[in-house]
Design an enzyme around this catalytic site. Structure first.
Site, PDB file in Angstrom:
ATOM      1  N   ASP A 180       0.850  -1.184   0.000  1.00  0.00           N
ATOM      2  CA  ASP A 180       0.000   0.000   0.000  1.00  0.00           C
ATOM      3  C   ASP A 180       0.899   1.253   0.000  1.00  0.00           C
ATOM      4  OD1 ASP A 180      -3.124   0.609   0.447  1.00  0.00           O
ATOM      5  OD2 ASP A 180      -1.981   2.084   1.573  1.00  0.00           O
ATOM      6  N   TYR A 308      -3.217  10.780   0.558  1.00  0.00           N
ATOM      7  CA  TYR A 308      -4.092  10.854  -0.611  1.00  0.00           C
ATOM      8  C   TYR A 308      -4.182  12.290  -1.124  1.00  0.00           C
ATOM      9  CZ  TYR A 308      -5.510   6.116   0.540  1.00  0.00           C
ATOM     10  OH  TYR A 308      -5.495   4.769   0.792  1.00  0.00           O
ATOM     11  N   HIS A 363      -4.482  -7.867  -0.523  1.00  0.00           N
ATOM     12  CA  HIS A 363      -3.788  -6.619  -0.260  1.00  0.00           C
ATOM     13  C   HIS A 363      -3.098  -6.597   1.097  1.00  0.00           C
ATOM     14  CE1 HIS A 363      -3.124  -2.306  -0.771  1.00  0.00           C
ATOM     15  NE2 HIS A 363      -3.657  -2.086   0.414  1.00  0.00           N
TER      16      HIS A 363
END
Length: 384
Positions: A180, A308, A363
């Protein structure tokens, strides 16, 4: 600013635990579409039938103190480094010649992901090589946060963690593993500090997601990936849009409602793990709730959105036409968010020394397939 390292143990005040229980007991549940109630699918987001079970477990069965104790088994430290209140685990191997390994989580993760993986890396089996594992809470995540702390982007995190390894801990040469956001940071460290980063291992490949990636020629694998990426960008990036554009607005809701926080994070455990819509089949409720509870108690869901926002409002962290020459290992899990082909990966990662495609897992590799991940880290770094 660099201050002295201070030993750390996590101990959440009982009043905070009581407050959480009280809020959970007073949760106000929204209505949901009838077909979601009947079918129990995840197309519209987290379904009520699943969240009711998680909520009941959190309120009646979950033991936060047990999760604290699991973290406090490890040697932990805190220091103020370049305005960041940085927390990290430092688990040392006993064998001579062990390699320093920086282990990086992502969102919505934390160091709680690594309870099984760290001992497998520090101790190993028989003749396995071992590692001194340094596992920080990323800046703005969990225990690496204080209110009004500066927010930094990926390059800032890469430089900060290099300073931790190189200046604070004295590891002049080291290795990095990440998934990630951890894979982005590991890649940025390899690009920005190649003389110190001796190798990186990734379980997600952070390739560009725009037209610059798909330059001719495109083989069949690249065309397949382009279609996969198109579906992902259309159907599965709503969370990125709000976290990357209006993170503060969302933070009010999730910082105030533990039920909302569990729904927001729980959906990602379901969507990104190899679970067929039942995330607890591969990640037990205790592990999910330890992670969710850490975000709750530290009030860091809002600050954890910052990568983000920074990513959306900054140039790509590797400039066009440049790449990473540090030796790179990669393990691709079948339920990972995106699975780019090697032909595209090699345009950015120019020295891939190991490429393994697993048959199970998603993930959250450290939670789902810790033994395989430890094996792949060793296989990648042993020759370096």
């Amino acid at each position: 600013m660099l201050t002295t390292l201070k030993p750390f143990r996590l101990e959440v005040h009982q009043s905070a635990i009581d407050d959480l229980k009280g809020r959970l007991s007073r949760a106000r549940w929204p209505d949901e579409a009838p077909d979601q109630t009947d079918e129990g699918h995840w197309r519209y987001g987290t379904p009520s039938h699943w969240l009711h079970r998680l909520h009941h477990y959190w309120l009646h069965d979950f033991d936060w103190r047990k999760q604290e104790a699991s973290l406090n088994v490890f040697e932990q430290w805190k220091l103020e480094l370049a305005s960041i209140d940085l927390h990290f685990i430092h688990a040392k191997a006993r064998s001579a010649g062990s390699k320093p390994l920086l282990l990086l989580h992502g969102w919505p993760g934390s160091v709680f992901e690594f309870f099984e993986l760290i001992p497998q890396l520090t101790h190993g089996n028989g003749g396995d090589s071992n590692f001194h594992v340094i596992a920080p809470s990323l800046p703005g995540f969990g225990l690496s946060f204080r209110k009004a702390q500066e927010r930094i982007g990926l390059n800032g995190m890469a430089d900060l963690l290099h300073k931790l390894m190189y200046e604070v801990l004295g590891y002049k040469a080291y290795y990095v593993q990440g998934g990630d956001w951890g894979s982005f940071i590991a890649s940025a460290m390899a690009f920005r500090h190649p003389s110190s980063v001796k190798g990186i291992h990734l379980n997600l490949l952070p390739l560009r997601r725009d037209a610059l990636l798909f330059q001719e020629p495109m083989d069949e694998d690249a065309k397949r990936y382009a279609q996969e990426l198109d579906v992902f960008l259309k159907e599965h990036t709503g969370y990125q849009a709000i976290q990357g554009t209006r993170p503060q607005t969302l933070a009010y809701a999730l910082n105030d409602s533990p039920l909302g926080l569990a729904a927001w994070i729980g959906e990602k455990f379901a969507a990104w793990s190899d679970c067929d819509g039942r995330p607890e089949s591969v990640i037990p409720f205790d592990r999910m709730l330890a992670n969710i509870s850490l975000y709750w108690f530290t009030e860091t869901i809002g600050s954890s959105f910052w990568p983000y926002y920074a990513r959306l409002h900054s140039p790509w962290f590797i400039p066009k036409g440049q790449g990473i020459d540090v030796p790179t290992g990669y393990c691709q899990f079948p339920k990972e968010i995106l699975k780019p082909p090697r032909s595209l990966a090699e345009r950015t990662y120019r020295h891939i020394i190991r490429w393994h495609e697993a048959t199970r897992g998603g993930h959250f590799a450290a939670l789902e397939q810790s033994e395989l991940l430890a094996h792949e880290i060793r296989k990648s770094f042993d020759p370096i």
